[in-house]
Design a protein around this motif. Structure first.
Motif, PDB file in Angstrom:
ATOM      1  N   SER A  46       0.830  -1.205   0.000  1.00 23.25           N
ATOM      2  CA  SER A  46       0.000   0.000   0.000  1.00 23.25           C
ATOM      3  C   SER A  46       0.861   1.250   0.000  1.00 23.25           C
ATOM      4  O   SER A  46       0.559   2.227  -0.696  1.00 23.25           O
ATOM      5  CB  SER A  46      -0.931   0.005   1.218  1.00 23.25           C
ATOM      6  N   LEU A  47       1.929   1.233   0.774  1.00 23.87           N
ATOM      7  CA  LEU A  47       2.836   2.379   0.822  1.00 23.87           C
ATOM      8  C   LEU A  47       3.749   2.431  -0.401  1.00 23.87           C
ATOM      9  O   LEU A  47       4.057   3.510  -0.906  1.00 23.87           O
ATOM     10  CB  LEU A  47       3.678   2.330   2.095  1.00 23.87           C
ATOM     11  N   ILE A  48       4.194   1.278  -0.881  1.00 21.67           N
ATOM     12  CA  ILE A  48       5.032   1.255  -2.082  1.00 21.67           C
ATOM     13  C   ILE A  48       4.281   1.851  -3.264  1.00 21.67           C
ATOM     14  O   ILE A  48       4.839   2.622  -4.053  1.00 21.67           O
ATOM     15  CB  ILE A  48       5.481  -0.192  -2.389  1.00 21.67           C
ATOM     16  N   ASN A  49       3.016   1.513  -3.401  1.00 16.95           N
ATOM     17  CA  ASN A  49       2.169   2.076  -4.452  1.00 16.95           C
ATOM     18  C   ASN A  49       2.183   3.603  -4.416  1.00 16.95           C
ATOM     19  O   ASN A  49       2.331   4.271  -5.447  1.00 16.95           O
ATOM     20  CB  ASN A  49       0.749   1.540  -4.281  1.00 16.95           C
ATOM     21  N   VAL A  50       2.069   4.161  -3.233  1.00 18.66           N
ATOM     22  CA  VAL A  50       2.078   5.620  -3.072  1.00 18.66           C
ATOM     23  C   VAL A  50       3.465   6.178  -3.346  1.00 18.66           C
ATOM     24  O   VAL A  50       3.617   7.160  -4.087  1.00 18.66           O
ATOM     25  CB  VAL A  50       1.626   5.999  -1.644  1.00 18.66           C
ATOM     26  N   TYR A  51       4.480   5.556  -2.779  1.00 22.88           N
ATOM     27  CA  TYR A  51       5.856   6.041  -2.930  1.00 22.88           C
ATOM     28  C   TYR A  51       6.276   6.100  -4.396  1.00 22.88           C
ATOM     29  O   TYR A  51       6.847   7.110  -4.852  1.00 22.88           O
ATOM     30  CB  TYR A  51       6.809   5.127  -2.151  1.00 22.88           C
ATOM     31  N   VAL A  52       6.008   5.046  -5.151  1.00 27.23           N
ATOM     32  CA  VAL A  52       6.436   4.992  -6.553  1.00 27.23           C
ATOM     33  C   VAL A  52       5.763   6.100  -7.359  1.00 27.23           C
ATOM     34  O   VAL A  52       6.413   6.802  -8.150  1.00 27.23           O
ATOM     35  CB  VAL A  52       6.138   3.609  -7.156  1.00 27.23           C
ATOM     36  N   ASN A  53       4.467   6.285  -7.175  1.00 27.63           N
ATOM     37  CA  ASN A  53       3.758   7.340  -7.895  1.00 27.63           C
ATOM     38  C   ASN A  53       4.243   8.725  -7.486  1.00 27.63           C
ATOM     39  O   ASN A  53       4.398   9.621  -8.326  1.00 27.63           O
ATOM     40  CB  ASN A  53       2.251   7.211  -7.662  1.00 27.63           C
ATOM     41  N   LEU A  54       4.485   8.919  -6.211  1.00 31.10           N
ATOM     42  CA  LEU A  54       4.976  10.205  -5.713  1.00 31.10           C
ATOM     43  C   LEU A  54       6.372  10.489  -6.249  1.00 31.10           C
ATOM     44  O   LEU A  54       6.656  11.607  -6.695  1.00 31.10           O
ATOM     45  CB  LEU A  54       4.991  10.193  -4.190  1.00 31.10           C
ATOM     46  N   TYR A  55       7.242   9.488  -6.221  1.00 34.62           N
ATOM     47  CA  TYR A  55       8.612   9.668  -6.688  1.00 34.62           C
ATOM     48  C   TYR A  55       8.629  10.043  -8.176  1.00 34.62           C
ATOM     49  O   TYR A  55       9.370  10.946  -8.588  1.00 34.62           O
ATOM     50  CB  TYR A  55       9.418   8.383  -6.461  1.00 34.62           C
ATOM     51  N   LEU A  56       7.821   9.384  -8.973  1.00 37.05           N
ATOM     52  CA  LEU A  56       7.751   9.712 -10.390  1.00 37.05           C
ATOM     53  C   LEU A  56       7.260  11.143 -10.603  1.00 37.05           C
ATOM     54  O   LEU A  56       7.791  11.872 -11.444  1.00 37.05           O
ATOM     55  CB  LEU A  56       6.812   8.744 -11.117  1.00 37.05           C
ATOM     56  N   LYS A  57       6.262  11.535  -9.840  1.00 38.53           N
ATOM     57  CA  LYS A  57       5.708  12.877  -9.982  1.00 38.53           C
ATOM     58  C   LYS A  57       6.731  13.952  -9.608  1.00 38.53           C
ATOM     59  O   LYS A  57       6.815  15.006 -10.244  1.00 38.53           O
ATOM     60  CB  LYS A  57       4.456  13.016  -9.116  1.00 38.53           C
ATOM     61  N   ARG A  58       7.541  13.669  -8.597  1.00 41.58           N
ATOM     62  CA  ARG A  58       8.516  14.659  -8.121  1.00 41.58           C
ATOM     63  C   ARG A  58       9.785  14.695  -8.971  1.00 41.58           C
ATOM     64  O   ARG A  58      10.410  15.744  -9.110  1.00 41.58           O
ATOM     65  CB  ARG A  58       8.896  14.362  -6.664  1.00 41.58           C
ATOM     66  N   GLU A  59      10.171  13.545  -9.501  1.00 43.58           N
ATOM     67  CA  GLU A  59      11.488  13.456 -10.151  1.00 43.58           C
ATOM     68  C   GLU A  59      11.439  13.510 -11.678  1.00 43.58           C
ATOM     69  O   GLU A  59      12.479  13.683 -12.319  1.00 43.58           O
ATOM     70  CB  GLU A  59      12.185  12.149  -9.723  1.00 43.58           C
ATOM     71  N   PHE A  60      10.275  13.354 -12.271  1.00 44.83           N
ATOM     72  CA  PHE A  60      10.186  13.341 -13.731  1.00 44.83           C
ATOM     73  C   PHE A  60      10.536  14.711 -14.309  1.00 44.83           C
ATOM     74  O   PHE A  60      10.067  15.740 -13.840  1.00 44.83           O
ATOM     75  CB  PHE A  60       8.785  12.949 -14.189  1.00 44.83           C
ATOM     76  N   GLU A  61      11.365  14.702 -15.334  1.00 43.77           N
ATOM     77  CA  GLU A  61      11.713  15.914 -16.072  1.00 43.77           C
ATOM     78  C   GLU A  61      11.598  15.604 -17.548  1.00 43.77           C
ATOM     79  O   GLU A  61      11.976  14.522 -17.999  1.00 43.77           O
ATOM     80  CB  GLU A  61      13.135  16.373 -15.741  1.00 43.77           C
ATOM     81  N   ILE A  62      11.089  16.556 -18.301  1.00 45.31           N
ATOM     82  CA  ILE A  62      10.806  16.321 -19.713  1.00 45.31           C
ATOM     83  C   ILE A  62      12.064  15.988 -20.513  1.00 45.31           C
ATOM     84  O   ILE A  62      12.015  15.254 -21.500  1.00 45.31           O
ATOM     85  CB  ILE A  62      10.083  17.549 -20.344  1.00 45.31           C
ATOM     86  N   ASP A  63      13.218  16.491 -20.062  1.00 44.80           N
ATOM     87  CA  ASP A  63      14.459  16.210 -20.787  1.00 44.80           C
ATOM     88  C   ASP A  63      15.163  14.955 -20.251  1.00 44.80           C
ATOM     89  O   ASP A  63      16.190  14.541 -20.758  1.00 44.80           O
ATOM     90  CB  ASP A  63      15.408  17.408 -20.723  1.00 44.80           C
ATOM     91  N   LYS A  64      14.607  14.376 -19.193  1.00 41.39           N
ATOM     92  CA  LYS A  64      15.109  13.108 -18.658  1.00 41.39           C
ATOM     93  C   LYS A  64      13.901  12.194 -18.493  1.00 41.39           C
ATOM     94  O   LYS A  64      13.363  12.037 -17.394  1.00 41.39           O
ATOM     95  CB  LYS A  64      15.826  13.315 -17.324  1.00 41.39           C
ATOM     96  N   PHE A  65      13.492  11.620 -19.597  1.00 38.49           N
ATOM     97  CA  PHE A  65      12.200  10.935 -19.656  1.00 38.49           C
ATOM     98  C   PHE A  65      12.078   9.793 -18.656  1.00 38.49           C
ATOM     99  O   PHE A  65      11.015   9.561 -18.095  1.00 38.49           O
ATOM    100  CB  PHE A  65      11.955  10.400 -21.070  1.00 38.49           C
ATOM    101  N   VAL A  66      13.167   9.079 -18.403  1.00 34.16           N
ATOM    102  CA  VAL A  66      13.113   7.914 -17.524  1.00 34.16           C
ATOM    103  C   VAL A  66      13.638   8.271 -16.132  1.00 34.16           C
ATOM    104  O   VAL A  66      14.742   8.800 -15.991  1.00 34.16           O
ATOM    105  CB  VAL A  66      13.938   6.742 -18.101  1.00 34.16           C
ATOM    106  N   VAL A  67      12.830   8.015 -15.125  1.00 36.33           N
ATOM    107  CA  VAL A  67      13.264   8.164 -13.729  1.00 36.33           C
ATOM    108  C   VAL A  67      13.963   6.864 -13.347  1.00 36.33           C
ATOM    109  O   VAL A  67      13.325   5.827 -13.152  1.00 36.33           O
ATOM    110  CB  VAL A  67      12.062   8.432 -12.801  1.00 36.33           C
TER     111      VAL A  67
END
Length: 259
Positions: free
Chosen positions: A83-104
């Motif tokens: 349950s927490l991993i589900n939240v963490y992964v989505n949160l991490y992607l939202k915070r770390e994604f950058e358009i010029d670095k497509f893959v987190v």
């Protein structure tokens, strides 16, 4: 004294678990239409996360029905983690994604089996210092530490009484213990949904809009804001009931037509 081996549990928790199973099955199907940014995945990995959560709940239901409450608590610990991993992964992607670095990289490595997910404490810290802080503040008022400790005690047989909860020994306090388990699992589902619906409100979208797209028909205006019945039901019966302020926070944080 032993209970009959064929006796099945008829506590309220049986119906509640089936409700959660049906919900995560529906959610797994719905979210596959949303492709998350930041990974190489062709499908939404949350489809598989929710399917796995559904599977764990199904296993818990079998154990409860057969009087194996101790094992059920061990699986509740597992369900708590995912349950927490589900939240963490989505949160991490939202915070770390950058358009010029497509893959987190960190999340992609986890998906491809090259890197482990962080430990529980690190995940909790990451969530608590993020945009999810308003939700965390309200959830912190609930007994999650006690739930975690209960799960760990059962996992490690810290008390003889926990071992007996995996047998057919008659226990006059059995219903009280099942009441406690029901409260515990409700709070864990509450934690998962409070975070994820605040973070990804589009996950609430009714499947009707996808039926239009699949049929090649332009959907009616604003259909994307209609909430799936299963989500509305869970919102009403769980989030509104347990933490009305979180329900308000979720509603205020999105354009979805939540009642």
């Amino acid at each position: 004294m032993l209970r009959e081996q064929t006796e099945k549990e008829n506590h309220e928790i049986v119906n509640q678990l089936q409700c959660f199973i049906d919900f995560y099955g529906s959610l797994s199907f719905t979210v596959m239409h949303f492709i998350p940014l930041g990974t190489k995945a062709l499908f939404n990995f949350d489809t598989y996360i929710y399917e796995a959560m559904k599977g764990t709940l199904e296993s818990i239901l079998v154990l409860i029905e057969n009087g194996r409450v101790n094992d059920a608590y061990a699986l509740l610990r597992k369900f708590y983690d995912i349950s927490l991993i589900n939240v963490y992964v989505n949160l991490y992607l939202k915070r770390e994604f950058e358009i010029d670095k497509f893959v987190v990289v960190k999340i992609q490595n986890w998906l491809s089996g090259k890197e482990k997910i962080p430990e529980y404490k690190e995940i909790r810290q990451y969530i608590s210092t993020s945009l999810l802080e308003p939700i965390q503040k309200e959830l912190a008022k609930l007994p999650y530490e006690a739930i975690r400790n209960r799960c760990n005690d059962h996992m490690h047989y810290n008390f003889f009484s926990h071992l007996l909860m995996n047998t057919h020994v008659v226990d006059i306090k059995r219903n009280e213990k099942l009441d406690q388990f029901l409260k515990d699992i409700r709070y864990v589902v509450l934690l998962n949904l409070s975070y994820i619906l605040y973070l990804n409100p589009h996950y609430m979208t009714s499947g009707d809009i996808f039926d239009y797209h699949d049929s090649g028909i332009i959907p009616p205006d604003n259909l994307q804001y209609e909430v799936a019945p299963c989500v509305q039901n869970m919102f009403d019966s769980l989030i509104k009931v347990e933490v009305p302020l979180i329900a308000k926070l979720i509603k205020n944080n999105c354009s979805m037509n939540l009642n």
